[in-house]
Design an enzyme around this catalytic site. Structure first.
Site, short mmCIF file in Angstrom:
data_model
loop_
_atom_site.label_atom_id
_atom_site.label_comp_id
_atom_site.label_asym_id
_atom_site.label_seq_id
_atom_site.Cartn_x
_atom_site.Cartn_y
_atom_site.Cartn_z
N ASN A 137 9.83 -13.30 -0.52
CA ASN A 137 8.82 -13.79 0.43
C ASN A 137 8.35 -15.19 0.04
O ASN A 137 8.17 -16.04 0.91
CB ASN A 137 7.64 -12.82 0.50
CG ASN A 137 7.95 -11.61 1.36
OD1 ASN A 137 7.94 -11.69 2.57
ND2 ASN A 137 8.28 -10.50 0.71
N MET A 188 1.60 -7.23 -7.46
CA MET A 188 1.39 -5.79 -7.60
C MET A 188 0.17 -5.47 -8.47
O MET A 188 0.29 -4.78 -9.50
CB MET A 188 2.66 -5.12 -8.14
CG MET A 188 3.90 -5.41 -7.30
SD MET A 188 3.72 -5.01 -5.55
CE MET A 188 4.10 -3.26 -5.63
N ARG A 189 -0.97 -6.02 -8.07
CA ARG A 189 -2.21 -5.78 -8.79
C ARG A 189 -3.29 -5.39 -7.80
O ARG A 189 -3.36 -5.95 -6.71
CB ARG A 189 -2.68 -7.07 -9.49
CG ARG A 189 -1.77 -7.60 -10.56
CD ARG A 189 -2.11 -7.10 -11.93
NE ARG A 189 -3.52 -7.16 -12.23
CZ ARG A 189 -4.08 -6.44 -13.21
NH1 ARG A 189 -3.35 -5.62 -13.94
NH2 ARG A 189 -5.37 -6.53 -13.44
N LEU A 236 -7.02 -5.68 -6.74
CA LEU A 236 -8.00 -6.75 -6.97
C LEU A 236 -9.42 -6.20 -6.94
O LEU A 236 -9.74 -5.31 -6.16
CB LEU A 236 -7.84 -7.81 -5.88
CG LEU A 236 -6.46 -8.48 -5.86
CD1 LEU A 236 -6.24 -9.24 -4.56
CD2 LEU A 236 -6.30 -9.40 -7.06
N ASN A 264 -2.07 -10.70 2.57
CA ASN A 264 -1.15 -9.83 1.84
C ASN A 264 -0.07 -9.31 2.79
O ASN A 264 -0.30 -9.19 3.99
CB ASN A 264 -1.90 -8.64 1.23
CG ASN A 264 -1.01 -7.77 0.37
OD1 ASN A 264 -0.17 -8.27 -0.40
ND2 ASN A 264 -1.15 -6.45 0.48
N HIS A 315 2.45 -5.98 3.21
CA HIS A 315 2.61 -4.62 2.70
C HIS A 315 3.73 -3.92 3.47
O HIS A 315 3.74 -3.93 4.70
CB HIS A 315 1.30 -3.84 2.85
CG HIS A 315 1.40 -2.46 2.29
ND1 HIS A 315 1.37 -2.19 0.94
CD2 HIS A 315 1.58 -1.28 2.91
CE1 HIS A 315 1.52 -0.89 0.75
NE2 HIS A 315 1.65 -0.31 1.93
N SER A 357 3.47 -4.86 7.42
CA SER A 357 2.21 -5.40 7.94
C SER A 357 1.79 -6.61 7.13
O SER A 357 1.89 -6.60 5.90
CB SER A 357 1.09 -4.35 7.82
OG SER A 357 1.46 -3.12 8.39
N THR A 415 -9.19 -7.22 1.97
CA THR A 415 -10.59 -6.83 1.79
C THR A 415 -10.63 -5.95 0.54
O THR A 415 -9.57 -5.62 -0.01
CB THR A 415 -11.11 -6.04 3.02
OG1 THR A 415 -10.35 -4.84 3.13
CG2 THR A 415 -11.01 -6.86 4.31
N LEU A 428 -8.06 -1.19 -0.83
CA LEU A 428 -6.64 -1.41 -1.13
C LEU A 428 -5.77 -1.21 0.12
O LEU A 428 -5.78 -0.12 0.72
CB LEU A 428 -6.18 -0.46 -2.24
CG LEU A 428 -4.71 -0.56 -2.63
CD1 LEU A 428 -4.38 -1.90 -3.26
CD2 LEU A 428 -4.29 0.59 -3.52
N ASP A 429 -5.02 -2.25 0.48
CA ASP A 429 -4.16 -2.22 1.66
C ASP A 429 -4.93 -1.82 2.92
O ASP A 429 -4.35 -1.27 3.86
CB ASP A 429 -2.95 -1.28 1.46
CG ASP A 429 -2.10 -1.70 0.27
OD1 ASP A 429 -2.00 -2.91 0.01
OD2 ASP A 429 -1.54 -0.81 -0.39
N GLU A 455 10.02 -8.95 6.92
CA GLU A 455 9.02 -9.62 6.08
C GLU A 455 9.25 -11.12 6.08
O GLU A 455 8.33 -11.92 6.26
CB GLU A 455 9.10 -9.12 4.63
CG GLU A 455 8.79 -7.65 4.49
CD GLU A 455 8.50 -7.25 3.06
OE1 GLU A 455 8.68 -8.07 2.13
OE2 GLU A 455 8.09 -6.09 2.85
C1 GAR Z 1 7.78 -6.94 -0.64
O1 GAR Z 1 8.56 -5.94 -0.05
C2 GAR Z 1 6.31 -6.74 -0.31
O2 GAR Z 1 6.12 -6.21 0.97
C3 GAR Z 1 5.92 -5.76 -1.36
O3 GAR Z 1 6.58 -6.18 -2.52
C4 GAR Z 1 7.81 -6.80 -2.15
C5 GAR Z 1 7.91 -8.13 -2.86
O4 GAR Z 1 9.19 -8.67 -2.71
N1 GAR Z 1 4.51 -5.72 -1.55
C6 GAR Z 1 3.81 -4.64 -1.89
O5 GAR Z 1 4.33 -3.57 -2.07
C7 GAR Z 1 2.32 -4.85 -2.03
N2 GAR Z 1 1.65 -3.60 -2.23
P1 GAR Z 1 9.49 -10.18 -3.09
O6 GAR Z 1 8.99 -10.40 -4.52
O7 GAR Z 1 10.96 -10.30 -3.00
O8 GAR Z 1 8.77 -11.06 -2.10
#
Ligand code: GAR
Length: 210
Positions: free
Chosen positions: A14, A90-91, A93, A107, A109, A136, A141, A144-145, A174
């Site tokens: 991303n 992946m934290r 907040l 974010n 998700h 999404s 906020t 979480l998610d 994404e």
């Molecule tokens: C993505 O699929 C994103 O949607 C997810 O982590 C991946 C990161 O991929 N995010 C979450 O799960 C947030 N809770 P990337 O490092 O290749 O962008």
């Protein structure tokens, strides 16, 4: 040009899509820093290769979540970012951190929120025999998610899908929608008001859904 900071923990696909969109001028912004909580995140290498400033702030070096989020916030404050993009960060907040940057935190998700907050979203969609899954982009906020959704993209789930198949199908979406949302944000066409995402009227046709 708006000033964007990106927070990552992993591969950074991303992040790459956002870097490409900024480079191509599709987003009226530039990424001033990429911050990871994980030193091994491949995304850091992507940023370094592109000449973007990087920081690794490991949560392992802090005694508490509050301490970590305070340090992360102080680091971000130095960049005075207009927009803070969580791209696979992946934290969880703290509410204090979220309040400090309220309205600037986005974010992505990998589920059709409010379905499947948290982890292992693709696996849960397959186990539940969902026929539809997706991704999404939302404002962050304290819940979480749970922040207001800005855009979702749907994909089909097929009977014989593996987690990897589904993850790949979602990932394609994404990489399409996150740069679009960041573009709108940087153009000032997006806001969070009373816990809802508000758009200007011209956005809907651009999504192709209107
Ligand atoms: C993505 O699929 C994103 O949607 C997810 O982590 C991946 C990161 O991929 N995010 C979450 O799960 C947030 N809770 P990337 O490092 O290749 O962008």
């Amino acid at each position: 040009k708006k000033n964007i900071c990106v927070l990552i923990s992993g591969t950074g696909t991303n992040l790459q899509a956002l870097m490409d969109a900024c480079d191509a001028g599709r987003i009226d912004g530039s990424i001033s820093a990429v911050i990871s909580n994980n030193a091994d995140a491949f995304g850091l290498e992507r940023a370094r290769n592109a000449g973007i400033k990087t920081h690794c702030l490991s949560h392992k070096d802090f005694a508490s979540r509050d301490d970590y989020d305070l340090a992360l916030g102080d680091l971000l404050a130095q960049y005075d970012a207009d927009c803070i993009v969580l791209a696979g960060f992946m934290r969880i907040l703290t509410p204090e951190f979220v309040a400090r940057f309220s309205g600037k935190l986005l974010n992505i998700h990998p589920s059709l929120l409010p379905k499947y907050r948290g982890l292992h979203t693709h696996q849960r969609a397959i186990e539940n025999k969902d026929t539809e899954h997706g991704v999404s982009v939302h404002y962050v906020t304290p819940e979480l998610d749970g922040g207001p959704v800005i855009v979702q993209s749907r994909v089909p789930v097929f009977d014989d899908d593996t987690v990897e198949d589904l993850a790949e199908r979602v990932s394609e979406q994404e990489l399409r929608i996150y740069p679009l949302v960041v573009k709108w944000f940087c153009e000032g066409r997006l806001a969070m008001k009373e816990n809802k995402a508000v758009f200007d009227n011209e956005i809907l046709p651009e999504t192709g859904y209107a």
